[in-house]
Design an enzyme around this catalytic site. Sequence first.
Site, mmCIF file in Angstrom:
data_model
loop_
_atom_site.group_PDB
_atom_site.id
_atom_site.type_symbol
_atom_site.label_atom_id
_atom_site.label_comp_id
_atom_site.label_asym_id
_atom_site.label_seq_id
_atom_site.Cartn_x
_atom_site.Cartn_y
_atom_site.Cartn_z
ATOM 1 N N LYS A 1 0.787 -1.295 -0.017
ATOM 2 C CA LYS A 1 -0.070 0.047 -0.118
ATOM 3 C C LYS A 1 0.690 1.259 -0.004
ATOM 4 C CE LYS A 1 -1.261 3.033 2.251
ATOM 5 N NZ LYS A 1 -1.210 4.509 2.084
ATOM 6 N N GLU B 1 7.714 0.368 12.281
ATOM 7 C CA GLU B 1 9.043 1.209 12.448
ATOM 8 C C GLU B 1 8.576 2.796 12.259
ATOM 9 O OE1 GLU B 1 12.069 3.753 11.628
ATOM 10 O OE2 GLU B 1 10.836 3.421 9.944
ATOM 11 N N SER C 1 4.317 7.403 10.792
ATOM 12 C CA SER C 1 4.325 8.381 12.215
ATOM 13 C C SER C 1 3.993 7.388 13.359
ATOM 14 C CB SER C 1 3.519 9.513 11.955
ATOM 15 O OG SER C 1 2.115 8.970 12.069
ATOM 16 N N GLU D 1 8.605 15.268 16.602
ATOM 17 C CA GLU D 1 9.464 14.982 15.277
ATOM 18 C C GLU D 1 8.791 15.999 14.303
ATOM 19 O OE1 GLU D 1 10.477 11.170 12.543
ATOM 20 O OE2 GLU D 1 8.302 11.504 13.084
ATOM 21 N N CYS E 1 13.323 9.551 9.294
ATOM 22 C CA CYS E 1 12.924 9.393 10.425
ATOM 23 C C CYS E 1 14.252 9.130 11.456
ATOM 24 C CB CYS E 1 12.029 8.162 10.805
ATOM 25 S SG CYS E 1 12.610 6.623 9.865
#
Length: 492
Positions: free
Chosen positions: A184, A258, A237, A390, A292
């Site tokens: 996806k 992750e 996220s 973040e 990230c």
Amino acid sequence: MSAQTAIWQGNYDKLFIGGRWVPPATDRTFEVISPATEELLARVPEAVEADVDVAVTAAREAFDNGPWPRLALDERIAVLRTLSAELAAHETDAARLVSAEMGCPITLSTKMQAIGPRLLLDAFLDLAPTYPWRDTRRSITGQALVTREPVGVVAAVVPWNAPLLITMIKLAPALLAGCTMVLKPTPETPLDSYLLAHLLERSGLPEGVVNIVPAQREVSEYLVRHSGVDKVSFTGSTAAGRRIGALCGQDLRRCTLELGGKSAAVLLDDADLDAAVAAIRAVSLRNSGQVCSNKTRIVVARSRRDELHDRLIDLITSMPVGDPFDPATEIGPMASRNHRTRVEGYIADGKSSGASILVGGGGRPHERGWYVAPTIFADVDPNAKIAQEEIFGPVLTVHTFDTEAEAIEIANNSSYGLNGSVFAADPEHALSVARHIRTGTVEVNGNPVGFAAPIGGFKSSGIGREAGLEGFDAYIEIKSFGLPAATYAALA
């Protein structure tokens, strides 16, 4: 579209399901917009629940009754070696697609978004024969054959910042293990997945082993909850990861997550600042800050504060911001208009919080495109919003410490635990400090761990590990067979 930005064209009006290009269930589409020019690049089908049903059914049939899980490991390796060769032959196409759809500077895109996926696949191909797919064990209470078997149908949900690379960190071990997959991609970056499907076709992958459905969040949740899915692998996220983890938990569906990071680069008082800042260029501002694992908190000895500040100002002024197709560009646009607005909001919050602006902090570098001025805040409270959340853009915070214990405390003062760096004149000393940092990866003097090592997060940075031998663990079930002594002896 100009000749400079011309990109590979695929079957953008169809979906890749069951080894074929099929019409979507509806006429709904995504518009893929260039973040650099704000021009339309392509329209692709927006998969809906009915498309997901067809994709999962194809993956389920390929796993339950198809040849792929029943092939010998060497045979699966041979097919994916062909895919590696196809990736090598299409590196320019892959790099340009990702630069076009999400704005990654082309020089980095060539290495990270095109060559990187192939090197990652090759690492898994080299590791696969050494993985303990089966072994025998004996004790005074019995003897056993222990096997590691494919988990089944995998739903792989990938982000927009490194779409092909992160696809490969899931696809390679899953397929080598014998799994099948529904991939996806995000609405922002579906085009590289069309190239991947084309290359999978050319590689001789059996029908239904990989199926691709670009979709919005609601349809993604439908995929994650689908009764035909055995395993979910998600990168994105932390907020989305919590939601996916909760959905998987309801059905006890296996999942690997992750997630986000707010990693720290710790510069001890004897660190080589020139070398450290050169590393910061790569490990803190990579992909225009949209990675990230970037080290976005710089933690420096107070005695070296001013020296570092001068070097960081020079660093930012030496990094061209502009057209992602210009080989000189080091900072490109944000991947979407909404994401630019989000990053600018954090910069505004940092300015209002009282942190000092070392460089940047206002204005847009270009009138057209979703650009943000690279910004560094100095003397930042470690508990400030810009130091805790973040941002995912070209925004860094600088913090000072007086003792190594304080440096470790600042580095660990985060709900995240994905990555980090420690810089010191003595690598052994840096390693001793790194052992105290609660993250899944710590780079000593900026040295990467490479694709043979596992990566993943502590705390809110995720569950599970990817890459390395451990990367296969996410896609297997362990099965034990109790054996008669004679059978055991024949297998041992």
